[in-house]
Motif scaffolding. Structure first.
Motif, PDB file in Angstrom:
ATOM      1  N   PRO A 235      -9.949   5.977  -9.822  1.00 54.91           N
ATOM      2  CA  PRO A 235      -9.823   4.482 -10.452  1.00 54.91           C
ATOM      3  C   PRO A 235      -8.331   4.472 -10.986  1.00 54.91           C
ATOM      4  CG  PRO A 235     -11.843   4.883 -10.989  1.00 54.91           C
ATOM      5  CD  PRO A 235     -11.286   6.384 -10.274  1.00 54.91           C
ATOM      6  N   TRP A 236      -7.991   5.663 -11.937  1.00 58.65           N
ATOM      7  CA  TRP A 236      -6.578   5.801 -12.410  1.00 58.65           C
ATOM      8  C   TRP A 236      -5.398   5.702 -11.155  1.00 58.65           C
ATOM      9  CZ3 TRP A 236      -4.821   7.588 -17.362  1.00 58.65           C
ATOM     10  CH2 TRP A 236      -3.328   7.802 -17.329  1.00 58.65           C
ATOM     11  N   HIS A 237      -5.590   6.580 -10.322  1.00 59.00           N
ATOM     12  CA  HIS A 237      -4.637   6.670  -9.187  1.00 59.00           C
ATOM     13  C   HIS A 237      -4.510   4.980  -8.328  1.00 59.00           C
ATOM     14  CE1 HIS A 237      -3.383  10.657  -9.101  1.00 59.00           C
ATOM     15  NE2 HIS A 237      -4.853  11.081  -9.113  1.00 59.00           N
ATOM     16  N   ASP A 238      -5.712   4.428  -8.266  1.00 59.07           N
ATOM     17  CA  ASP A 238      -5.743   3.333  -7.753  1.00 59.07           C
ATOM     18  C   ASP A 238      -4.812   2.253  -8.467  1.00 59.07           C
ATOM     19  OD1 ASP A 238      -7.026   4.176  -5.798  1.00 59.07           O
ATOM     20  OD2 ASP A 238      -8.953   3.311  -6.190  1.00 59.07           O
ATOM     21  N   THR A 239      -5.094   2.354  -9.888  1.00 56.56           N
ATOM     22  CA  THR A 239      -4.421   1.166 -10.679  1.00 56.56           C
ATOM     23  C   THR A 239      -2.952   1.730 -10.789  1.00 56.56           C
ATOM     24  OG1 THR A 239      -6.375   1.082 -12.111  1.00 56.56           O
ATOM     25  CG2 THR A 239      -4.311   0.561 -13.039  1.00 56.56           C
ATOM     26  N   MET A 240      -2.641   2.843 -10.927  1.00 54.79           N
ATOM     27  CA  MET A 240      -1.260   3.177 -11.094  1.00 54.79           C
ATOM     28  C   MET A 240      -0.339   3.040  -9.972  1.00 54.79           C
ATOM     29  SD  MET A 240      -1.492   3.888 -14.147  1.00 54.79           S
ATOM     30  CE  MET A 240      -2.861   4.352 -15.393  1.00 54.79           C
ATOM     31  N   SER A 241      -0.898   3.317  -8.916  1.00 58.24           N
ATOM     32  CA  SER A 241      -0.243   3.149  -7.576  1.00 58.24           C
ATOM     33  C   SER A 241      -0.169   1.449  -7.333  1.00 58.24           C
ATOM     34  CB  SER A 241      -0.824   3.438  -6.374  1.00 58.24           C
ATOM     35  OG  SER A 241      -1.368   4.855  -6.619  1.00 58.24           O
ATOM     36  N   ALA A 242      -1.007   0.704  -7.639  1.00 58.04           N
ATOM     37  CA  ALA A 242      -0.653  -0.707  -7.326  1.00 58.04           C
ATOM     38  C   ALA A 242       0.065  -1.338  -8.447  1.00 58.04           C
ATOM     39  CB  ALA A 242      -2.080  -1.279  -7.599  1.00 58.04           C
ATOM     40  N   ALA A 243       0.170  -0.868  -9.356  1.00 62.18           N
ATOM     41  CA  ALA A 243       0.991  -1.296 -10.635  1.00 62.18           C
ATOM     42  C   ALA A 243       2.291  -0.832 -10.456  1.00 62.18           C
ATOM     43  CB  ALA A 243       0.472  -0.565 -11.998  1.00 62.18           C
ATOM     44  N   PHE A 244       2.671   0.354  -9.923  1.00 64.34           N
ATOM     45  CA  PHE A 244       4.102   0.790  -9.546  1.00 64.34           C
ATOM     46  C   PHE A 244       4.626  -0.056  -8.556  1.00 64.34           C
ATOM     47  CE2 PHE A 244       7.271   3.398  -7.827  1.00 64.34           C
ATOM     48  CZ  PHE A 244       7.799   4.450  -8.962  1.00 64.34           C
ATOM     49  N   GLN A 245       3.714  -0.293  -7.522  1.00 65.21           N
ATOM     50  CA  GLN A 245       4.386  -0.983  -6.300  1.00 65.21           C
ATOM     51  C   GLN A 245       4.646  -2.703  -6.591  1.00 65.21           C
ATOM     52  OE1 GLN A 245       5.575   0.229  -3.680  1.00 65.21           O
ATOM     53  NE2 GLN A 245       4.244   2.007  -4.060  1.00 65.21           N
ATOM     54  N   ALA A 246       3.749  -3.083  -7.740  1.00 62.67           N
ATOM     55  CA  ALA A 246       3.947  -4.442  -8.128  1.00 62.67           C
ATOM     56  C   ALA A 246       4.829  -4.555  -8.901  1.00 62.67           C
ATOM     57  CB  ALA A 246       2.596  -4.913  -8.752  1.00 62.67           C
ATOM     58  N   LEU A 247       5.145  -3.435  -9.651  1.00 65.33           N
ATOM     59  CA  LEU A 247       6.458  -3.449 -10.609  1.00 65.33           C
ATOM     60  C   LEU A 247       7.733  -3.511 -10.034  1.00 65.33           C
ATOM     61  CD1 LEU A 247       7.349  -3.568 -13.867  1.00 65.33           C
ATOM     62  CD2 LEU A 247       7.448  -1.093 -13.564  1.00 65.33           C
ATOM     63  N   ARG A 248       7.757  -2.718  -8.882  1.00 63.48           N
ATOM     64  CA  ARG A 248       9.152  -2.591  -7.814  1.00 63.48           C
ATOM     65  C   ARG A 248       9.232  -4.001  -7.322  1.00 63.48           C
ATOM     66  NH1 ARG A 248       9.913   2.851  -4.987  1.00 63.48           N
ATOM     67  NH2 ARG A 248       7.830   1.971  -3.683  1.00 63.48           N
ATOM     68  N   SER A 249       8.099  -4.617  -6.927  1.00 61.83           N
ATOM     69  CA  SER A 249       8.429  -6.058  -6.251  1.00 61.83           C
ATOM     70  C   SER A 249       8.936  -7.118  -7.269  1.00 61.83           C
ATOM     71  CB  SER A 249       7.095  -6.455  -5.568  1.00 61.83           C
ATOM     72  OG  SER A 249       6.400  -5.405  -4.783  1.00 61.83           O
TER      73      SER A 249
END
Ligand SMILES: [Zn+2]
Length: 262
Positions: free
Chosen positions: A181-195
């Protein structure tokens, strides 16, 4: 833990917390006022241990003093209030303190695999190496909590990240089940932040967090401890993981009444 060290720590904790140190905490570290009495007591213990066990060195003419040590150690200690697993940052032996943001003269390969050179730095953390901090910036951060900017939180977050053996933005989590769950959350957040930034929007996480996953962890750790209310509101998923990992709920602290610098 080594028996001698345990005995020595006991001795350190049996000594009365010096009044002069208490005065420094009261004057320079308003974050103290956000903590519960039990947390304040624990913070004093952590301060005493960190000052005793770490090798503190002033650089570029900075003279090491009680004030520098107490202000630094208190901010380091906030991260450890409910996280015993690092054993007082066991992978950090030396704290190098510069008077202000210093300029690196030597090129080096950073923990993130990137080469840094000649850039002004507020601080840095090397794997099993010294933590390097700017006194001026650490004092400013101590005086003005609530901005989501704290070089001490930032660098010690790197140190905690490094304890897992790789600096990849994921520290040693409390349970194996936390990693997915940590990896899923952080990867999604990182991508969303970049966008978001590509679209010209703003965010409580400053753009430097997009440098790489290690910086993402360090910058969001600053937000978590130092601007927890907007951070929780904007990024509830990350906040929840961090609350579990660090064992704290900083958004629940009485920010309005006591976080103003004196
Ligand atoms: Zn960093």
């Amino acid at each position: 833990m080594h028996l001698l060290r345990r005995a020595h720590r006991k001795k350190v904790l049996e000594q009365r917390f010096p009044e002069s140190w208490e005065a420094i905490l009261q004057r320079d570290v308003p974050y103290m006022g956000l903590l519960t009495p039990a947390e304040q007591t624990r913070l004093r213990e952590i301060v005493a241990i960190l000052i005793d066990e770490k090798f503190w060195e002033g650089c570029n003419g900075l003279e090491m003093s009680d004030r520098v040590q107490v202000v630094m150690a208190a901010q380091m200690g906030v991260l450890l209030l409910h996280l015993d697993a690092t054993d007082y940052f066991h992978n950090v032996r030396t704290i190098l303190v510069y008077p202000a943001a210093y300029v690196q003269t030597q090129e080096h390969v950073g923990s993130d695999g990137l080469v840094h050179s000649g850039s002004a730095n507020l601080g840095e953390a090397w794997y099993n190496g010294p933590v390097v901090l700017s006194w001026n910036d650490a004092l400013q951060a101590a005086h003005a909590p609530g901005r989501g900017l704290n070089v001490v939180f930032h660098e010690l977050a790197h140190a905690v990240d490094m304890m897992s053996g790789t600096t990849n933005g994921t520290p040693l989590l409390r349970s194996r089940e936390d990693y997915g769950p940590w990896h899923d959350t952080m990867s999604a957040a990182f991508q969303a932040l970049r966008s978001r930034y590509e679209a010209g929007a703003r965010d409580v996480i400053r753009p430097y967090g997009l440098t790489n996953v290690a910086e993402f962890f360090a910058v969001t750790t600053e937000c978590f401890f130092d601007a927890p209310i907007p951070f929780k509101q904007a990024h509830p998923d990350i906040y929840q993981h961090y609350a579990r990992f660090w064992g704290q709920d900083p958004a629940d602290r009485p920010w309005r009444s006591s976080s103003r610098p004196r």
